[in-house]
Each structure stands twice: as C-alpha cells, then as structure tokens.
Design an enzyme around this catalytic site. Structure first.
Site, PDB file in Angstrom:
ATOM      1  N   LYS A  19     -13.804  17.051  -5.733  1.00 41.76           N
ATOM      2  CA  LYS A  19     -14.193  18.234  -6.532  1.00 41.76           C
ATOM      3  C   LYS A  19     -13.110  19.316  -6.456  1.00 41.76           C
ATOM      4  O   LYS A  19     -12.696  19.867  -7.472  1.00 41.76           O
ATOM      5  CB  LYS A  19     -15.542  18.801  -6.039  1.00 41.76           C
ATOM      6  CG  LYS A  19     -16.670  17.788  -6.027  1.00 41.76           C
ATOM      7  CD  LYS A  19     -17.973  18.373  -5.564  1.00 41.76           C
ATOM      8  CE  LYS A  19     -17.985  18.823  -4.108  1.00 41.76           C
ATOM      9  NZ  LYS A  19     -17.855  17.712  -3.116  1.00 41.76           N
ATOM     10  N   ARG A  94     -26.084  23.500  -4.562  1.00 44.35           N
ATOM     11  CA  ARG A  94     -26.283  22.246  -3.844  1.00 44.35           C
ATOM     12  C   ARG A  94     -27.753  21.925  -3.678  1.00 44.35           C
ATOM     13  O   ARG A  94     -28.099  20.843  -3.196  1.00 44.35           O
ATOM     14  CB  ARG A  94     -25.667  22.382  -2.444  1.00 44.35           C
ATOM     15  CG  ARG A  94     -24.298  21.753  -2.304  1.00 44.35           C
ATOM     16  CD  ARG A  94     -23.885  22.025  -0.892  1.00 44.35           C
ATOM     17  NE  ARG A  94     -22.892  21.181  -0.351  1.00 44.35           N
ATOM     18  CZ  ARG A  94     -21.587  21.398  -0.444  1.00 44.35           C
ATOM     19  NH1 ARG A  94     -21.125  22.373  -1.159  1.00 44.35           N
ATOM     20  NH2 ARG A  94     -20.753  20.610   0.177  1.00 44.35           N
ATOM     21  N   ARG A 133      -7.909  13.525   4.929  1.00 41.48           N
ATOM     22  CA  ARG A 133      -7.583  14.850   4.364  1.00 41.48           C
ATOM     23  C   ARG A 133      -6.932  15.750   5.414  1.00 41.48           C
ATOM     24  O   ARG A 133      -7.347  15.793   6.564  1.00 41.48           O
ATOM     25  CB  ARG A 133      -8.848  15.537   3.852  1.00 41.48           C
ATOM     26  CG  ARG A 133      -8.563  16.989   3.442  1.00 41.48           C
ATOM     27  CD  ARG A 133      -9.638  17.609   2.623  1.00 41.48           C
ATOM     28  NE  ARG A 133     -10.934  17.567   3.264  1.00 41.48           N
ATOM     29  CZ  ARG A 133     -12.064  17.869   2.652  1.00 41.48           C
ATOM     30  NH1 ARG A 133     -12.064  18.212   1.393  1.00 41.48           N
ATOM     31  NH2 ARG A 133     -13.209  17.792   3.290  1.00 41.48           N
ATOM     32  N   ARG A 166      -9.786  19.478   8.951  1.00 40.97           N
ATOM     33  CA  ARG A 166     -10.958  20.357   8.935  1.00 40.97           C
ATOM     34  C   ARG A 166     -11.931  19.921  10.025  1.00 40.97           C
ATOM     35  O   ARG A 166     -12.123  18.725  10.240  1.00 40.97           O
ATOM     36  CB  ARG A 166     -11.646  20.253   7.566  1.00 40.97           C
ATOM     37  CG  ARG A 166     -11.528  21.508   6.743  1.00 40.97           C
ATOM     38  CD  ARG A 166     -11.923  21.302   5.310  1.00 40.97           C
ATOM     39  NE  ARG A 166     -13.332  20.967   5.105  1.00 40.97           N
ATOM     40  CZ  ARG A 166     -13.909  20.884   3.912  1.00 40.97           C
ATOM     41  NH1 ARG A 166     -13.212  21.119   2.820  1.00 40.97           N
ATOM     42  NH2 ARG A 166     -15.187  20.559   3.797  1.00 40.97           N
ATOM     43  N   ARG A 177     -22.810  14.752   6.875  1.00 39.75           N
ATOM     44  CA  ARG A 177     -22.625  15.441   5.577  1.00 39.75           C
ATOM     45  C   ARG A 177     -23.041  14.532   4.432  1.00 39.75           C
ATOM     46  O   ARG A 177     -23.670  14.976   3.474  1.00 39.75           O
ATOM     47  CB  ARG A 177     -21.156  15.857   5.399  1.00 39.75           C
ATOM     48  CG  ARG A 177     -20.784  17.073   6.206  1.00 39.75           C
ATOM     49  CD  ARG A 177     -19.285  17.243   6.285  1.00 39.75           C
ATOM     50  NE  ARG A 177     -18.675  17.582   5.020  1.00 39.75           N
ATOM     51  CZ  ARG A 177     -17.361  17.452   4.773  1.00 39.75           C
ATOM     52  NH1 ARG A 177     -16.558  16.977   5.701  1.00 39.75           N
ATOM     53  NH2 ARG A 177     -16.877  17.794   3.616  1.00 39.75           N
TER      54      ARG A 177
HETATM   55  P1  AP5 Z   1     -11.307  17.055  -2.089  1.00 41.54           P
HETATM   56  O1  AP5 Z   1     -10.840  17.397  -3.456  1.00 41.54           O
HETATM   57  O2  AP5 Z   1     -11.025  18.029  -0.997  1.00 41.54           O
HETATM   58  O3  AP5 Z   1     -12.857  16.643  -2.126  1.00 41.54           O
HETATM   59  P2  AP5 Z   1     -14.157  17.542  -2.265  1.00 41.54           P
HETATM   60  O4  AP5 Z   1     -15.109  16.820  -3.133  1.00 41.54           O
HETATM   61  O5  AP5 Z   1     -13.781  18.932  -2.669  1.00 41.54           O
HETATM   62  O6  AP5 Z   1     -14.658  17.451  -0.762  1.00 41.54           O
HETATM   63  P3  AP5 Z   1     -15.212  18.542   0.231  1.00 41.54           P
HETATM   64  O7  AP5 Z   1     -15.265  17.854   1.569  1.00 41.54           O
HETATM   65  O8  AP5 Z   1     -14.414  19.803   0.191  1.00 41.54           O
HETATM   66  O9  AP5 Z   1     -16.621  18.768  -0.336  1.00 41.54           O
HETATM   67  P4  AP5 Z   1     -17.832  19.292   0.389  1.00 41.54           P
HETATM   68  O10 AP5 Z   1     -18.721  19.507  -0.758  1.00 41.54           O
HETATM   69  O11 AP5 Z   1     -18.380  18.502   1.497  1.00 41.54           O
HETATM   70  O12 AP5 Z   1     -17.254  20.559   1.178  1.00 41.54           O
HETATM   71  P5  AP5 Z   1     -17.411  22.110   0.949  1.00 41.54           P
HETATM   72  O13 AP5 Z   1     -16.147  22.737   1.352  1.00 41.54           O
HETATM   73  O14 AP5 Z   1     -17.976  22.407  -0.387  1.00 41.54           O
HETATM   74  O15 AP5 Z   1     -10.675  15.634  -1.737  1.00 41.54           O
HETATM   75  C1  AP5 Z   1     -10.850  15.051  -0.458  1.00 41.54           C
HETATM   76  C2  AP5 Z   1      -9.563  14.313  -0.051  1.00 41.54           C
HETATM   77  O16 AP5 Z   1      -9.310  13.219  -0.933  1.00 41.54           O
HETATM   78  C3  AP5 Z   1      -8.299  15.186  -0.093  1.00 41.54           C
HETATM   79  O17 AP5 Z   1      -7.499  14.805   0.984  1.00 41.54           O
HETATM   80  C4  AP5 Z   1      -7.629  14.827  -1.414  1.00 41.54           C
HETATM   81  O18 AP5 Z   1      -6.235  14.958  -1.313  1.00 41.54           O
HETATM   82  C5  AP5 Z   1      -8.062  13.376  -1.642  1.00 41.54           C
HETATM   83  N1  AP5 Z   1      -8.384  13.076  -3.035  1.00 41.54           N
HETATM   84  C6  AP5 Z   1      -9.109  13.868  -3.885  1.00 41.54           C
HETATM   85  N2  AP5 Z   1      -9.277  13.269  -5.084  1.00 41.54           N
HETATM   86  C7  AP5 Z   1      -8.658  12.059  -4.973  1.00 41.54           C
HETATM   87  C8  AP5 Z   1      -8.518  10.948  -5.861  1.00 41.54           C
HETATM   88  N3  AP5 Z   1      -9.065  10.990  -7.084  1.00 41.54           N
HETATM   89  N4  AP5 Z   1      -7.858   9.859  -5.451  1.00 41.54           N
HETATM   90  C9  AP5 Z   1      -7.343   9.814  -4.191  1.00 41.54           C
HETATM   91  N5  AP5 Z   1      -7.436  10.818  -3.288  1.00 41.54           N
HETATM   92  C10 AP5 Z   1      -8.097  11.923  -3.669  1.00 41.54           C
HETATM   93  O19 AP5 Z   1     -18.574  22.448   1.999  1.00 41.54           O
HETATM   94  C11 AP5 Z   1     -18.371  22.401   3.396  1.00 41.54           C
HETATM   95  C12 AP5 Z   1     -19.620  22.874   4.112  1.00 41.54           C
HETATM   96  O20 AP5 Z   1     -19.915  24.232   3.747  1.00 41.54           O
HETATM   97  C13 AP5 Z   1     -20.911  22.105   3.783  1.00 41.54           C
HETATM   98  O21 AP5 Z   1     -21.059  20.952   4.577  1.00 41.54           O
HETATM   99  C14 AP5 Z   1     -21.973  23.167   4.068  1.00 41.54           C
HETATM  100  O22 AP5 Z   1     -22.229  23.293   5.438  1.00 41.54           O
HETATM  101  C15 AP5 Z   1     -21.308  24.456   3.583  1.00 41.54           C
HETATM  102  N6  AP5 Z   1     -21.601  24.746   2.174  1.00 41.54           N
HETATM  103  C16 AP5 Z   1     -20.695  24.822   1.148  1.00 41.54           C
HETATM  104  N7  AP5 Z   1     -21.305  25.103  -0.008  1.00 41.54           N
HETATM  105  C17 AP5 Z   1     -22.620  25.201   0.277  1.00 41.54           C
HETATM  106  C18 AP5 Z   1     -23.768  25.445  -0.520  1.00 41.54           C
HETATM  107  N8  AP5 Z   1     -23.667  25.657  -1.845  1.00 41.54           N
HETATM  108  N9  AP5 Z   1     -24.975  25.469   0.093  1.00 41.54           N
HETATM  109  C19 AP5 Z   1     -25.093  25.273   1.422  1.00 41.54           C
HETATM  110  N10 AP5 Z   1     -24.053  25.014   2.233  1.00 41.54           N
HETATM  111  C20 AP5 Z   1     -22.811  24.975   1.668  1.00 41.54           C
END
Ligand code: AP5
Length: 231
Positions: A19, A94, A133, A166, A177
C-alpha cells in the site's frame, strides 16, 4: 496533471500488500496527498507524545490502535489546509467504525470517497515482503533487501540515513498483524463492497506492473484522463 482535485481514495489490504509503495507511485503520478495512519503513529511514537505512548504498545504487539485514538489524529490531519484536495488514505480506515468516521468527516466538507483499492495479496508474499523490508530511520523511505534494495547496503539512497527494520516487522509480530487484519477487516471489505466502491487489484504483482494496472483501472472508470500519468 491532476484532473479531479477532489479525488479521494482508500488503500486497503494486509500488512505487506504494498500500500505504502503504491501510494508513492500514485502521489507522484496524480499529485495527491498521501496520508498514512501508520506513519503518523510511528512519528508520534518517535516524538514521545501522549498519543505515541498510548499507541506504541498496540503497534509493537501487532494489534490495532483503538478507533478513538486513530480517528482523533485523522480528524486533526484532515483539518490541515493541504488536505483540502485529493487524499490517498493508506491503512485507514481499518474497521467499520473508522470508515463511518471518515464518511462523516468527508460529508461535512461536501466530499466523498471515489474508490477503495483492495490489494488481494497472498500471505506468503506478504510475509516475504515484511521480513525483507528496511526503512530509513531519517526520512522513512521504504526498501526491500532483495525486491527494492538500496544502491549502497544499509544506506538510504535519498538522504544517506541508516536503514533499519521496523519493530513490528519481527516474525512474531508479523504473524499477529496478519491474524488481526483477517479478523478486523472482513466487515470493512463488505462495507465498501455494498457501497459499490471496492475495486480489487492483485497485490502479488511486481510494484510497477501493479501501478500500471491501477492506472488502467482509473482510466477505465473515468477517474483520470489520458496524459495524467506522470510516471
Ligand atoms: P509496503 O509498501 O511498505 O507495504 P504496506 O502494505 O504499506 O505494509 P505495512 O506493513 O506498512 O502495512 P500495515 O498496514 O501493516 O502498516 P501500517 O504502517 O499501516 O511494502 C512492504 C515491503 O514490500 C517493502 O519492503 C517494499 O519495498 C516491498 N514491496 C512493496 N510492493 C512490492 C511489490 N509489488 N513487489 C515486490 N516488493 C514490494 O500500520 C502499522 C501499525 O499501526 C498497525 O499494526 C496498527 O497497530 C497501527 N495502525 C495503523 N493504522 C491504523 C488504523 N487505521 N487503526 C488502528 N491501528 C492502526
């Protein structure tokens, strides 16, 4: 370059779906504002604010931060002038209560969501991406040890900062997660499906190929016009 200044979209999918990576492509191509609750929460943790202290224990165990906390920071973010145009909501909402809060906030400003991109991603791919990552400790740019490596090992191409893993990308937390995502997000997918906003894309595809598919989808839906892709 941007056609519709009110273009608001949600990126929905499991951790590691890509994402944040696609948000980077979309921001560059259509000049939208990228708002990630994960990034905002990590910033709050880094700064040691009250919100950060409260959020950290949930984040480090892979649980969701309570809706009230997330909604508060999102409402504050939406009130800033740069959020008046189109916004990419990454990792928010979410839960269904968060989705309703977002609807209310947008309605108040006579805006609405145009599309929700649902990244259908296999668990194997998500785990492989999260374990590899690395992020820049200074500017937050994302890398992957094999898929998207930096030019110089362990060093950010953009700012020269050190690349780190991270805290929530450690194997035990990743497992939780993914479980939490499955349990908490089911209803949200249905919520947006019923509203006719959900569009599924293949999150397993290589990043550039996926962006091209999203761009084609937006054109097909009349959300952008020819010549708008800044890639
Ligand atoms: P990346 O693009 O970073 O993936 P992502 O989907 O953004 O993954 P996240 O882990 O950031 O999502 P998340 O939803 O768990 O975390 P968030 O920060 O929102 O890609 C991942 C890796 O793959 C990278 O190394 C990239 O280079 C590689 N890659 C990407 N696309 C690729 C492709 N097509 N092909 C090959 N490689 C690729 O949330 C973290 C925490 O915050 C949550 O667990 C929760 O505790 C809290 N939180 C955040 N938002 C909320 C909410 N709305 N409500 C409640 N808690 C929340």
């Amino acid at each position: 370059m941007m056609v519709n200044k009110e273009f608001n979209l949600v990126l929905l999918g499991p951790p590691g779906a890509g994402k944040g990576t696609q948000a980077g492509y979309l921001t560059k191509a259509y000049h939208l504002l990228h708002v990630s609750t994960g990034d905002m929460l990590r910033e709050a943790v880094k700064e040691g604010t009250e919100t950060g202290i409260e959020a950290e224990k949930y984040m480090n165990s892979g649980e969701l931060v309570p809706d009230s906390v997330v909604t508060r920071i999102m409402v504050e973010r939406m009130a800033k002038p740069d959020a008046a145009g189109g916004v990419i909501f990454d990792g928010y909402p979410r839960t269904v209560p968060q989705a309703k809060s977002l609807d209310d906030a947008l309605i108040k400003e006579e805006r609405s969501l145009n599309v929700v991109l649902y990244f259908e991603t296999t668990e194997k791919v998500a785990i492989e991406r999260l374990s590899g990552r690395r992020v820049c400790g200074k500017c937050n740019k994302n890398y992957h040890v094999t898929n998207m490596p930096p030019t110089k090992d362990g060093i950010c191409d953009v700012c020269g900062g050190e690349l780190i893993q991270r805290e929530d990308d450690k194997p035990e937390t990743v497992k939780n997660r993914l479980t939490v995502y499955k349990e908490r997000t089911k209803d949200l997918i249905e919520y947006y499906m019923k509203k006719g906003l959900l569009r599924e894309v293949n999150g397993d595809l290589p990043a550039k190929q996926l962006f091209d598919d999203i761009d084609a989808l937006f054109r097909q839906e009349g959300l952008i016009n020819d010549g708008d892709n800044g890639q």
